[in-house]
Design an enzyme around this catalytic site. Structure first.
Site, PDB file in Angstrom:
ATOM      1  CE  LYS A  30      -4.368  -1.492   0.394  1.00 22.55           C
ATOM      2  NZ  LYS A  30      -5.483  -1.076  -0.486  1.00 22.55           N
ATOM      3  CB  SER A  49      -0.462  -7.964  -0.924  1.00 26.34           C
ATOM      4  OG  SER A  49      -1.315  -8.757  -0.111  1.00 26.34           O
TER       5      SER A  49
END
Length: 339
Positions: free
Chosen positions: A55, A305
């Site tokens: 992110k 991720s």
């Protein structure tokens, strides 16, 4: 002109991704590719980023651009990792940050956002978007959505790193929440290697994206359904509108995985590679384990991720009874194939 028509004229391009990669380079890490022993799978460990998730790529790109435009206060709603990334990016640029989190967010992620300097507002999951917009209006803050144009472009930098490192890749597996990461990676990968298949992976219990892909129309699931999965970072009830336009155009397939498969993938990543993945971060590897027989020939890349693991979360229990704490994994020798 409809909203859909406007979106189609403002899709992120490979040039946007390249510009974002240059813009965020001082603040993020270029992650390697790690070969899973005995498999054709290569893992991209985005858990090694400063906030332990991908992110940060999109958040930094968006915040840097806003700071240059004179914006002084940013706000975002998030399940946790986007909030941390916004807090980190805002702190680096000297901006005020407010983040709205659901009351189900792991304390690890809530504490991290506060530690990075953000003002944290906790609300019920279904009120995240509403509360964020109301606070933005009250404070005069600029909202940074997790599939905003600059966020997607920043996330695309991860995809831009994959093809040079593994030019013969046959497919790339990407976890899906609201679709910003999948959208950005798809743009970058298809620009560099059009034959490479880009595949989104979701938990079966939060498969709104797969439902959208199958029907050809963006489909929402109620939070009562999506919040069943332990992959807390993938509980968004619907794909972002802009992310969907990219996914509809560039993504080749969407698949789903069970909670048990996610658990097994997290354990495998720790055992074989020493990488600690939160459930959301292990989903793409779970996709490989569950669907490898149906993937095209050639190497497969799975994006790990994130690694913000809440103590006690079932998928984070590691072999030997250890529990992942979310600590930054040590840098170790990597197996990287350079193009």
């Amino acid at each position: 002109m409809s909203v859909e028509d406007v979106l189609r004229t403002t899709l992120v391009t490979a040039a946007d991704v390249r510009a974002a990669a240059a813009r965020i380079a001082p603040y993020v890490r270029r992650t390697p590719l790690l070969r899973l022993p005995g498999e054709r799978l290569w893992v991209k460990p985005e858990n090694r980023q400063p906030t332990r998730s991908f992110k940060v790529r999109g958040a930094v790109n968006a915040v840097v651009r806003l700071a240059r435009q004179g914006v002084r206060h940013v706000i975002a709603q998030s399940s946790g990792n986007h909030a941390q990334a916004i807090a980190y990016a805002a702190a680096e640029q000297g901006l005020r940050a407010t983040v709205v989190l659901p009351d189900t967010a792991p304390e690890l992620k809530v504490s991290a956002a506060r530690r990075l300097g953000a003002e944290v507002v906790i609300v019920p999951p279904a009120l995240r978007e509403e509360a964020c917009l109301a606070l933005a209006d009250r404070f005069g803050a600029t909202v940074i959505g997790s599939d905003a144009f600059d966020v997607i472009a920043g996330h695309g930098s991860a995809g831009a790193e994959i093809v040079p490192d593994l030019p013969d890749a046959g497919s790339v597996l990407v976890p899906v929440c609201n679709g910003g990461l999948l959208a950005g990676i798809a743009v970058a990968v298809k620009a560099a290697g059009p034959a490479i298949r880009v595949i989104g992976v979701e938990p079966e219990l939060a498969a709104d994206g797969a439902a959208s892909f199958r029907s050809g129309a963006r489909t929402a699931w109620p939070v009562e359904l999506t919040y069943r999965t332990r992959a807390d970072g993938l509980r968004a009830p619907v794909l972002g509108a802009l992310a969907w336009e990219h996914i509809h155009r560039y993504v080749d397939d969407m698949v789903t995985v069970t909670e048990d498969a996610i658990d097994a993938a997290a354990r495998l990543l720790h055992r074989e590679l020493g990488e600690r993945a939160e459930p959301s971060g292990a989903v793409a590897t779970a996709g490989y384990l569950a669907h490898q027989a149906h993937l095209p020939p050639g190497p497969v890349v799975a994006v790990l991720s994130g690694g913000n693991v809440a103590t006690g979360a079932a998928p984070a229990v590691l072999p030997g009874g250890d529990v992942a704490t979310g600590a930054q994994p040590p840098m170790r020798p990597e197996v990287v194939e350079q193009g």
